[in-house]
Design a protein around this motif. Structure first.
Motif, PDB file in Angstrom:
ATOM      1  N   GLY A  82      -7.381 -24.933   6.799  1.00  0.00           N
ATOM      2  CA  GLY A  82      -7.239 -23.553   7.231  1.00  0.00           C
ATOM      3  C   GLY A  82      -6.771 -22.607   6.151  1.00  0.00           C
ATOM      4  N   TYR A  83      -6.380 -21.432   6.591  1.00  0.00           N
ATOM      5  CA  TYR A  83      -5.934 -20.357   5.716  1.00  0.00           C
ATOM      6  C   TYR A  83      -4.525 -19.941   6.124  1.00  0.00           C
ATOM      7  CZ  TYR A  83     -10.986 -20.123   5.217  1.00  0.00           C
ATOM      8  OH  TYR A  83     -12.305 -20.441   5.013  1.00  0.00           O
ATOM      9  N   LEU A  84      -3.640 -19.777   5.147  1.00  0.00           N
ATOM     10  CA  LEU A  84      -2.281 -19.313   5.412  1.00  0.00           C
ATOM     11  C   LEU A  84      -2.171 -17.842   5.031  1.00  0.00           C
ATOM     12  CD1 LEU A  84      -0.096 -22.262   4.096  1.00  0.00           C
ATOM     13  CD2 LEU A  84      -0.506 -21.611   6.468  1.00  0.00           C
ATOM     14  N   VAL A  85      -1.690 -17.037   5.965  1.00  0.00           N
ATOM     15  CA  VAL A  85      -1.502 -15.610   5.738  1.00  0.00           C
ATOM     16  C   VAL A  85      -0.015 -15.303   5.853  1.00  0.00           C
ATOM     17  CG1 VAL A  85      -2.012 -13.290   6.565  1.00  0.00           C
ATOM     18  CG2 VAL A  85      -3.788 -15.049   6.611  1.00  0.00           C
ATOM     19  N   ASN A  86       0.529 -14.701   4.798  1.00  0.00           N
ATOM     20  CA  ASN A  86       1.929 -14.313   4.766  1.00  0.00           C
ATOM     21  C   ASN A  86       2.049 -12.838   5.148  1.00  0.00           C
ATOM     22  OD1 ASN A  86       4.725 -14.843   4.140  1.00  0.00           O
ATOM     23  ND2 ASN A  86       4.437 -13.544   2.343  1.00  0.00           N
ATOM     24  N   ILE A  87       3.024 -12.524   5.975  1.00  0.00           N
ATOM     25  CA  ILE A  87       3.274 -11.153   6.422  1.00  0.00           C
ATOM     26  C   ILE A  87       4.673 -10.748   5.990  1.00  0.00           C
ATOM     27  CG2 ILE A  87       3.503  -9.617   8.417  1.00  0.00           C
ATOM     28  CD1 ILE A  87       0.698 -10.550   8.227  1.00  0.00           C
ATOM     29  N   LEU A  88       4.786  -9.525   5.499  1.00  0.00           N
ATOM     30  CA  LEU A  88       6.078  -8.955   5.147  1.00  0.00           C
ATOM     31  C   LEU A  88       6.121  -7.535   5.690  1.00  0.00           C
ATOM     32  CD1 LEU A  88       8.747  -9.323   3.613  1.00  0.00           C
ATOM     33  CD2 LEU A  88       7.586  -8.429   1.594  1.00  0.00           C
ATOM     34  N   VAL A  89       7.135  -7.256   6.484  1.00  0.00           N
ATOM     35  CA  VAL A  89       7.325  -5.912   7.037  1.00  0.00           C
ATOM     36  C   VAL A  89       8.556  -5.324   6.366  1.00  0.00           C
ATOM     37  CG1 VAL A  89       7.692  -4.533   9.120  1.00  0.00           C
ATOM     38  CG2 VAL A  89       6.331  -6.638   9.241  1.00  0.00           C
ATOM     39  N   THR A  90       8.385  -4.160   5.742  1.00  0.00           N
ATOM     40  CA  THR A  90       9.488  -3.521   5.019  1.00  0.00           C
ATOM     41  C   THR A  90       9.646  -2.076   5.451  1.00  0.00           C
ATOM     42  OG1 THR A  90       8.039  -2.881   3.193  1.00  0.00           O
ATOM     43  CG2 THR A  90       9.196  -4.992   2.977  1.00  0.00           C
ATOM     44  N   LYS A  91      10.822  -1.537   5.128  1.00  0.00           N
ATOM     45  CA  LYS A  91      11.043  -0.104   5.318  1.00  0.00           C
ATOM     46  C   LYS A  91      11.766   0.414   4.082  1.00  0.00           C
ATOM     47  CE  LYS A  91      15.334  -0.348   8.042  1.00  0.00           C
ATOM     48  NZ  LYS A  91      15.977   0.061   9.283  1.00  0.00           N
ATOM     49  N   PRO A  92      11.513   1.678   3.725  1.00  0.00           N
ATOM     50  CA  PRO A  92      12.162   2.243   2.532  1.00  0.00           C
ATOM     51  C   PRO A  92      13.671   2.283   2.696  1.00  0.00           C
ATOM     52  CG  PRO A  92      10.454   3.713   3.371  1.00  0.00           C
ATOM     53  CD  PRO A  92      10.637   2.627   4.373  1.00  0.00           C
ATOM     54  N   LYS A  93      14.352   2.021   1.619  1.00  0.00           N
ATOM     55  CA  LYS A  93      15.805   2.089   1.586  1.00  0.00           C
ATOM     56  C   LYS A  93      16.192   3.426   0.961  1.00  0.00           C
ATOM     57  CE  LYS A  93      19.354  -1.317   0.783  1.00  0.00           C
ATOM     58  NZ  LYS A  93      19.744  -2.511   0.060  1.00  0.00           N
ATOM     59  N   ASN A  94      17.422   3.827   1.116  1.00  0.00           N
ATOM     60  CA  ASN A  94      17.862   5.111   0.584  1.00  0.00           C
ATOM     61  C   ASN A  94      17.734   5.204  -0.931  1.00  0.00           C
ATOM     62  OD1 ASN A  94      18.457   5.965   3.158  1.00  0.00           O
ATOM     63  ND2 ASN A  94      20.605   5.407   3.031  1.00  0.00           N
ATOM     64  N   THR A  95      17.911   4.098  -1.624  1.00  0.00           N
ATOM     65  CA  THR A  95      17.792   4.127  -3.078  1.00  0.00           C
ATOM     66  C   THR A  95      16.317   4.166  -3.476  1.00  0.00           C
ATOM     67  OG1 THR A  95      18.038   1.734  -3.050  1.00  0.00           O
ATOM     68  CG2 THR A  95      19.977   3.013  -3.657  1.00  0.00           C
ATOM     69  N   LEU A  96      16.056   4.831  -4.554  1.00  0.00           N
ATOM     70  CA  LEU A  96      14.689   5.055  -5.023  1.00  0.00           C
ATOM     71  C   LEU A  96      13.937   3.756  -5.270  1.00  0.00           C
ATOM     72  CD1 LEU A  96      12.747   7.324  -5.861  1.00  0.00           C
ATOM     73  CD2 LEU A  96      13.630   7.111  -8.167  1.00  0.00           C
ATOM     74  N   ASN A  97      12.703   3.698  -4.772  1.00  0.00           N
ATOM     75  CA  ASN A  97      11.785   2.569  -4.965  1.00  0.00           C
ATOM     76  C   ASN A  97      12.314   1.219  -4.472  1.00  0.00           C
ATOM     77  OD1 ASN A  97       9.730   4.125  -6.043  1.00  0.00           O
ATOM     78  ND2 ASN A  97      10.559   3.956  -8.116  1.00  0.00           N
ATOM     79  N   HIS A  98      13.197   1.213  -3.513  1.00  0.00           N
ATOM     80  CA  HIS A  98      13.675  -0.039  -2.945  1.00  0.00           C
ATOM     81  C   HIS A  98      13.273  -0.094  -1.473  1.00  0.00           C
ATOM     82  CE1 HIS A  98      16.145  -0.124  -6.548  1.00  0.00           C
ATOM     83  NE2 HIS A  98      16.337  -1.414  -6.303  1.00  0.00           N
ATOM     84  N   HIS A  99      12.949  -1.292  -1.032  1.00  0.00           N
ATOM     85  CA  HIS A  99      12.598  -1.519   0.365  1.00  0.00           C
ATOM     86  C   HIS A  99      13.422  -2.673   0.895  1.00  0.00           C
ATOM     87  CE1 HIS A  99       9.111   0.803  -0.917  1.00  0.00           C
ATOM     88  NE2 HIS A  99       8.928   1.069   0.357  1.00  0.00           N
ATOM     89  N   GLU A 100      13.725  -2.623   2.186  1.00  0.00           N
ATOM     90  CA  GLU A 100      14.416  -3.747   2.783  1.00  0.00           C
ATOM     91  C   GLU A 100      13.484  -4.448   3.764  1.00  0.00           C
ATOM     92  OE1 GLU A 100      17.960  -2.620   4.916  1.00  0.00           O
ATOM     93  OE2 GLU A 100      17.062  -0.770   5.590  1.00  0.00           O
ATOM     94  N   ARG A 101      13.616  -5.763   3.820  1.00  0.00           N
ATOM     95  CA  ARG A 101      12.758  -6.579   4.668  1.00  0.00           C
ATOM     96  C   ARG A 101      13.220  -6.470   6.116  1.00  0.00           C
ATOM     97  NH1 ARG A 101      12.257 -12.844   3.393  1.00  0.00           N
ATOM     98  NH2 ARG A 101      13.728 -12.048   1.892  1.00  0.00           N
ATOM     99  N   VAL A 102      12.303  -6.140   6.988  1.00  0.00           N
ATOM    100  CA  VAL A 102      12.579  -6.053   8.413  1.00  0.00           C
ATOM    101  C   VAL A 102      12.164  -7.351   9.097  1.00  0.00           C
ATOM    102  CG1 VAL A 102      11.963  -4.847  10.554  1.00  0.00           C
ATOM    103  CG2 VAL A 102      12.326  -3.550   8.446  1.00  0.00           C
ATOM    104  N   CYS A 103      11.032  -7.893   8.663  1.00  0.00           N
ATOM    105  CA  CYS A 103      10.460  -9.055   9.325  1.00  0.00           C
ATOM    106  C   CYS A 103       9.584  -9.817   8.338  1.00  0.00           C
ATOM    107  CB  CYS A 103       9.626  -8.562  10.509  1.00  0.00           C
ATOM    108  SG  CYS A 103       8.509  -9.746  11.228  1.00  0.00           S
ATOM    109  N   SER A 104       9.463 -11.113   8.553  1.00  0.00           N
ATOM    110  CA  SER A 104       8.505 -11.910   7.784  1.00  0.00           C
ATOM    111  C   SER A 104       7.835 -12.884   8.752  1.00  0.00           C
ATOM    112  CB  SER A 104       9.183 -12.651   6.644  1.00  0.00           C
ATOM    113  OG  SER A 104      10.157 -13.531   7.131  1.00  0.00           O
ATOM    114  N   ALA A 105       6.615 -13.275   8.395  1.00  0.00           N
ATOM    115  CA  ALA A 105       5.866 -14.198   9.247  1.00  0.00           C
ATOM    116  C   ALA A 105       4.860 -14.960   8.397  1.00  0.00           C
ATOM    117  CB  ALA A 105       5.151 -13.431  10.360  1.00  0.00           C
ATOM    118  N   LEU A 106       4.436 -16.098   8.909  1.00  0.00           N
ATOM    119  CA  LEU A 106       3.431 -16.913   8.261  1.00  0.00           C
ATOM    120  C   LEU A 106       2.507 -17.431   9.360  1.00  0.00           C
ATOM    121  CD1 LEU A 106       2.591 -18.124   5.496  1.00  0.00           C
ATOM    122  CD2 LEU A 106       3.920 -20.133   6.119  1.00  0.00           C
ATOM    123  N   PHE A 107       1.210 -17.186   9.210  1.00  0.00           N
ATOM    124  CA  PHE A 107       0.227 -17.602  10.205  1.00  0.00           C
ATOM    125  C   PHE A 107      -0.762 -18.570   9.580  1.00  0.00           C
ATOM    126  CE2 PHE A 107       1.816 -13.614  11.777  1.00  0.00           C
ATOM    127  CZ  PHE A 107       1.863 -13.786  13.148  1.00  0.00           C
TER     128      PHE A 107
END
Length: 123
Positions: A82-107
């Motif tokens: 099969g095929y493995l698909v990685n998911i990463l859900v992020t949102k911008p953080k207050n500091t410039l060009n930084h994101h924080e991870r909200v969720c991760s998944a692997l299908f």
């Protein structure tokens, strides 16, 4: 195979998909992530993408009303099964060009046996 098969999808948290306290409902995020996970593997199937056979889903942080999330889906591995698909859900953080991870998944999507058989007979 192109191992850089990926997609980025914007996602905004609204009142309709959050609870009374303004937190994003995990079930809504899961449903969206599940649909987006199929995008990177669509080109490998002759018919519709089959239902995934295994998955991992983890919430790391809460998202709130008006948060602008990015859902990233990337094909990370192709195996004989099969095929493995990685998911990463992020949102911008207050500091410039930084994101924080909200969720991760692997299908894990199964290999389409019909496609393999047709490929072998076509050679």
């Amino acid at each position: 195979m192109n191992t850089n098969t990926y997609t980025n999808v914007p996602f905004i948290v609204t009142k309709k998909i959050s609870n009374a306290n303004g937190f994003l409902l995990p079930s809504t995020l899961y449903d969206t992530v599940k649909d987006i996970a199929a995008i990177p593997v669509k080109g490998f199937y002759l018919q519709e993408v089959p239902e995934f056979t295994d998955y991992k889903f983890k919430m790391h942080k809460n998202a709130f009303v008006k948060d602008k999330l990015t859902i990233q889906a990337q094909l990370v591995k192709q195996t004989a099964n099969g095929y493995l698909v990685n998911i990463l859900v992020t949102k911008p953080k207050n500091t410039l060009n930084h994101h924080e991870r909200v969720c991760s998944a692997l299908f894990n999507f199964p290999v389409d046996n019909v496609q393999i058989n047709e490929s072998k007979t076509a050679c």
